[in-house]
Scaffold this motif. Structure first.
Motif, PDB file in Angstrom:
ATOM      1  N   ASP A 172       9.095   2.960   1.654  1.00  0.00           N
ATOM      2  CA  ASP A 172       9.060   2.898   3.125  1.00  0.00           C
ATOM      3  C   ASP A 172       8.277   1.668   3.597  1.00  0.00           C
ATOM      4  OD1 ASP A 172      10.582   5.129   3.498  1.00  0.00           O
ATOM      5  OD2 ASP A 172       8.901   6.503   3.803  1.00  0.00           O
ATOM      6  N   ASN A 173       7.090   1.469   3.013  1.00  0.00           N
ATOM      7  CA  ASN A 173       6.254   0.348   3.443  1.00  0.00           C
ATOM      8  C   ASN A 173       6.871  -0.997   3.045  1.00  0.00           C
ATOM      9  OD1 ASN A 173       4.543   2.226   4.499  1.00  0.00           O
ATOM     10  ND2 ASN A 173       3.090   2.183   2.793  1.00  0.00           N
ATOM     11  N   LEU A 174       7.545  -0.977   1.900  1.00  0.00           N
ATOM     12  CA  LEU A 174       8.249  -2.190   1.460  1.00  0.00           C
ATOM     13  C   LEU A 174       9.352  -2.528   2.462  1.00  0.00           C
ATOM     14  CD1 LEU A 174       8.345  -4.112  -1.013  1.00  0.00           C
ATOM     15  CD2 LEU A 174       9.932  -2.515  -2.085  1.00  0.00           C
ATOM     16  N   ASN A 175      10.013  -1.483   2.931  1.00  0.00           N
ATOM     17  CA  ASN A 175      11.108  -1.692   3.883  1.00  0.00           C
ATOM     18  C   ASN A 175      10.584  -2.169   5.247  1.00  0.00           C
ATOM     19  OD1 ASN A 175      14.072  -1.361   4.152  1.00  0.00           O
ATOM     20  ND2 ASN A 175      13.452  -0.067   5.878  1.00  0.00           N
ATOM     21  N   SER A 176       9.375  -1.713   5.627  1.00  0.00           N
ATOM     22  CA  SER A 176       8.797  -2.194   6.889  1.00  0.00           C
ATOM     23  C   SER A 176       8.485  -3.680   6.783  1.00  0.00           C
ATOM     24  CB  SER A 176       7.496  -1.446   7.216  1.00  0.00           C
ATOM     25  OG  SER A 176       7.756  -0.075   7.305  1.00  0.00           O
TER      26      SER A 176
ATOM     27  N   PHE B  63      11.604  11.102 -14.624  1.00  0.00           N
ATOM     28  CA  PHE B  63      10.882  11.945 -15.584  1.00  0.00           C
ATOM     29  C   PHE B  63       9.455  12.218 -15.129  1.00  0.00           C
ATOM     30  CE2 PHE B  63      13.832   9.398 -18.342  1.00  0.00           C
ATOM     31  CZ  PHE B  63      14.820  10.366 -18.320  1.00  0.00           C
ATOM     32  N   LEU B  64       9.115  11.725 -13.968  1.00  0.00           N
ATOM     33  CA  LEU B  64       7.811  12.043 -13.373  1.00  0.00           C
ATOM     34  C   LEU B  64       8.121  13.034 -12.247  1.00  0.00           C
ATOM     35  CD1 LEU B  64       6.451   8.381 -13.505  1.00  0.00           C
ATOM     36  CD2 LEU B  64       5.803  10.276 -14.985  1.00  0.00           C
ATOM     37  N   THR B  65       7.702  12.753 -11.033  1.00  0.00           N
ATOM     38  CA  THR B  65       8.071  13.683  -9.959  1.00  0.00           C
ATOM     39  C   THR B  65       8.913  12.965  -8.918  1.00  0.00           C
ATOM     40  OG1 THR B  65       5.806  13.326  -9.190  1.00  0.00           O
ATOM     41  CG2 THR B  65       6.271  15.429 -10.225  1.00  0.00           C
ATOM     42  N   GLY B  66       9.806  12.115  -9.415  1.00  0.00           N
ATOM     43  CA  GLY B  66      10.753  11.445  -8.541  1.00  0.00           C
ATOM     44  C   GLY B  66      10.043  10.594  -7.493  1.00  0.00           C
ATOM     45  N   LYS B  67      10.592  10.618  -6.275  1.00  0.00           N
ATOM     46  CA  LYS B  67      10.032   9.789  -5.211  1.00  0.00           C
ATOM     47  C   LYS B  67       8.635  10.243  -4.808  1.00  0.00           C
ATOM     48  CE  LYS B  67      13.556  10.332  -2.490  1.00  0.00           C
ATOM     49  NZ  LYS B  67      14.406  10.244  -1.290  1.00  0.00           N
ATOM     50  N   ASP B  68       8.278  11.504  -5.154  1.00  0.00           N
ATOM     51  CA  ASP B  68       6.935  12.017  -4.825  1.00  0.00           C
ATOM     52  C   ASP B  68       5.888  11.609  -5.854  1.00  0.00           C
ATOM     53  OD1 ASP B  68       7.990  13.325  -2.626  1.00  0.00           O
ATOM     54  OD2 ASP B  68       8.469  15.135  -3.793  1.00  0.00           O
TER      55      ASP B  68
ATOM     56  N   GLN C 110      22.374   9.761   0.777  1.00  0.00           N
ATOM     57  CA  GLN C 110      21.656  11.045   0.742  1.00  0.00           C
ATOM     58  C   GLN C 110      20.145  10.847   0.552  1.00  0.00           C
ATOM     59  OE1 GLN C 110      24.722  10.749  -1.187  1.00  0.00           O
ATOM     60  NE2 GLN C 110      25.595  11.555   0.700  1.00  0.00           N
ATOM     61  N   GLY C 111      19.736   9.593   0.513  1.00  0.00           N
ATOM     62  CA  GLY C 111      18.302   9.331   0.353  1.00  0.00           C
ATOM     63  C   GLY C 111      17.831   9.418  -1.091  1.00  0.00           C
ATOM     64  N   GLU C 112      18.783   9.457  -2.023  1.00  0.00           N
ATOM     65  CA  GLU C 112      18.410   9.478  -3.445  1.00  0.00           C
ATOM     66  C   GLU C 112      18.484   8.059  -4.011  1.00  0.00           C
ATOM     67  OE1 GLU C 112      17.236  12.153  -4.882  1.00  0.00           O
ATOM     68  OE2 GLU C 112      17.578  13.249  -3.013  1.00  0.00           O
ATOM     69  N   VAL C 113      17.723   7.829  -5.076  1.00  0.00           N
ATOM     70  CA  VAL C 113      17.770   6.518  -5.732  1.00  0.00           C
ATOM     71  C   VAL C 113      19.205   6.266  -6.200  1.00  0.00           C
ATOM     72  CG1 VAL C 113      16.885   5.135  -7.659  1.00  0.00           C
ATOM     73  CG2 VAL C 113      15.362   6.714  -6.460  1.00  0.00           C
ATOM     74  N   ARG C 114      19.736   5.112  -5.874  1.00  0.00           N
ATOM     75  CA  ARG C 114      21.132   4.806  -6.227  1.00  0.00           C
ATOM     76  C   ARG C 114      21.358   4.936  -7.732  1.00  0.00           C
ATOM     77  NH1 ARG C 114      24.233   3.055  -2.054  1.00  0.00           N
ATOM     78  NH2 ARG C 114      23.118   2.259  -0.236  1.00  0.00           N
ATOM     79  N   ARG C 115      22.609   5.256  -8.075  1.00  0.00           N
ATOM     80  CA  ARG C 115      22.927   5.595  -9.468  1.00  0.00           C
ATOM     81  C   ARG C 115      22.790   4.442 -10.439  1.00  0.00           C
ATOM     82  NH1 ARG C 115      28.400   8.562 -10.395  1.00  0.00           N
ATOM     83  NH2 ARG C 115      27.630   8.396 -12.526  1.00  0.00           N
TER      84      ARG C 115
ATOM     85  N   ALA D  31       0.842  -1.193   0.000  1.00  0.00           N
ATOM     86  CA  ALA D  31       0.000   0.000   0.000  1.00  0.00           C
ATOM     87  C   ALA D  31       0.878   1.244   0.000  1.00  0.00           C
ATOM     88  CB  ALA D  31      -0.905  -0.002   1.226  1.00  0.00           C
ATOM     89  N   GLY D  32       0.394   2.318  -0.609  1.00  0.00           N
ATOM     90  CA  GLY D  32       1.144   3.573  -0.596  1.00  0.00           C
ATOM     91  C   GLY D  32       0.606   4.520  -1.647  1.00  0.00           C
ATOM     92  N   ASN D  33       0.694   5.816  -1.352  1.00  0.00           N
ATOM     93  CA  ASN D  33       0.174   6.819  -2.290  1.00  0.00           C
ATOM     94  C   ASN D  33       1.243   7.442  -3.166  1.00  0.00           C
ATOM     95  OD1 ASN D  33      -2.551   6.657  -1.349  1.00  0.00           O
ATOM     96  ND2 ASN D  33      -1.891   7.746   0.491  1.00  0.00           N
ATOM     97  N   THR D  34       2.503   7.240  -2.786  1.00  0.00           N
ATOM     98  CA  THR D  34       3.614   7.764  -3.592  1.00  0.00           C
ATOM     99  C   THR D  34       4.700   6.689  -3.654  1.00  0.00           C
ATOM    100  OG1 THR D  34       4.782   8.641  -1.682  1.00  0.00           O
ATOM    101  CG2 THR D  34       3.245  10.155  -2.792  1.00  0.00           C
ATOM    102  N   VAL D  35       5.653   6.900  -4.550  1.00  0.00           N
ATOM    103  CA  VAL D  35       6.774   5.953  -4.645  1.00  0.00           C
ATOM    104  C   VAL D  35       7.512   5.899  -3.310  1.00  0.00           C
ATOM    105  CG1 VAL D  35       9.018   5.569  -5.744  1.00  0.00           C
ATOM    106  CG2 VAL D  35       7.040   6.197  -7.135  1.00  0.00           C
ATOM    107  N   SER D  36       7.702   7.065  -2.709  1.00  0.00           N
ATOM    108  CA  SER D  36       8.417   7.133  -1.443  1.00  0.00           C
ATOM    109  C   SER D  36       7.717   6.290  -0.367  1.00  0.00           C
ATOM    110  CB  SER D  36       8.483   8.602  -1.019  1.00  0.00           C
ATOM    111  OG  SER D  36       9.171   8.726   0.169  1.00  0.00           O
TER     112      SER D  36
END
Lengths: 91, 169
Positions: free
Chosen positions: A32-36, A67-72, A49-54, A23-28
């Motif tokens: 987070d929920n996947l990690n829980s 190309f969308l709104t990133g983690k948001d 730095q909390g950015e998607v790894r290169r 469940a989740g409303n954004t990628v972020s």
């Protein structure tokens, strides 16, 4: 619920599953929920730095979140998130 | 048969030579079985942390751990994901397909290694779901520096099959 595709190197953390529903409303929120549910995934996907790894692309359906709104990037029921390491290899 | 313009062959070889002894890598675009474009992608392997190497298979991983970060890029590559996504976006905007990937083998023949095959199969496991066509895998060997060799393969069911290259003017 959002279907999340898990790449081979992260499957040991999901008990071998290649797809999980989270469940989740954004990628972020999804990460987070996947990690829980499967601890350790977040640090494999994000750098210090909390950015998607290169070397990782995260797709919502067929579009890279860069190309969308990133983690948001917002998600709706039926969307699919794919965590995909970029191609690698070697001699 | 895979058709490739001679200019792209020359450019891939030049890319391999410029980066040697590091491996170079890139993406090929086109339609059906004809390559029409190529994108150089940065090999970020030397910049990866020890933890980030864990996607490689056991044998390659132990080799990588023995080397310094700089030396690691001599025997392996990791494409920069952002550049890869930008290339894919450009390919889509031109109504072309992502037709393949290329990389160099600085000291070994132009055939897929076990690592190449393992990671190609990993890509294969999610390719169709992202609507990518089946890719060609091209390898540029600089084993004999004056006579670089370029070969193309399909990798299916953990087996590499060479596809003859037809060089176009």
């Amino acid at each position: 619920m959002i279907k999340v595709r898990i790449p081979t190197p992260l499957r040991p953390m999901t008990g071998g599953k290649s797809e999980v529903e989270i469940a989740g409303n954004t990628v972020s929120e999804i990460i987070d929920n996947l990690n829980s549910a499967h601890p350790g995934i977040k640090e494999r996907v994000y750098d210090e730095q909390g950015e998607v790894r290169r070397f990782i692309n995260i797709y919502v359906n067929e579009e890279d979140i860069r190309f969308l709104t990133g983690k948001d990037t917002p998600l709706k029921d039926g969307d699919e998130v794919s965590i995909i390491p970029a191609i690698a290899g070697g001699a | 048969m895979l058709a490739i313009p001679s200019s792209i062959i020359r450019n891939m070889i030049a890319h391999a030579r410029e980066l040697a002894p590091h491996e170079c890598c890139g993406i090929l675009s086109g339609t059906a079985s004809a390559i029409t474009g190529y994108y150089r992608i940065t090999n970020i392997l030397a910049e990866l942390s020890e933890q980030e190497l864990s996607r490689f298979d056991g044998a390659k991983l132990s080799d990588l751990h023995r080397l310094s970060p700089e030396e690691r890029a001599d025997i392996a590559f990791q494409m920069d994901a952002r550049e890869m996504a930008m290339a894919q976006r450009d390919i889509r905007s031109k109504s072309l397909d992502l037709l393949g990937f290329y990389h160099s083998h600085t000291f070994s023949p132009a055939r897929p290694s076990q690592t190449d095959i393992t990671i190609a199969m990993e890509f294969e496991s999610y390719r169709a779901k992202l609507n990518f066509p089946e890719p060609f895998h091209l390898i540029i060997s600089l084993e004999h520096i004056e006579q670089p060799v370029v070969r193309a393969y399909r990798i299916q069911e953990s087996k590499a099959t060479e596809i003859p290259i037809q060089t176009m003017p």
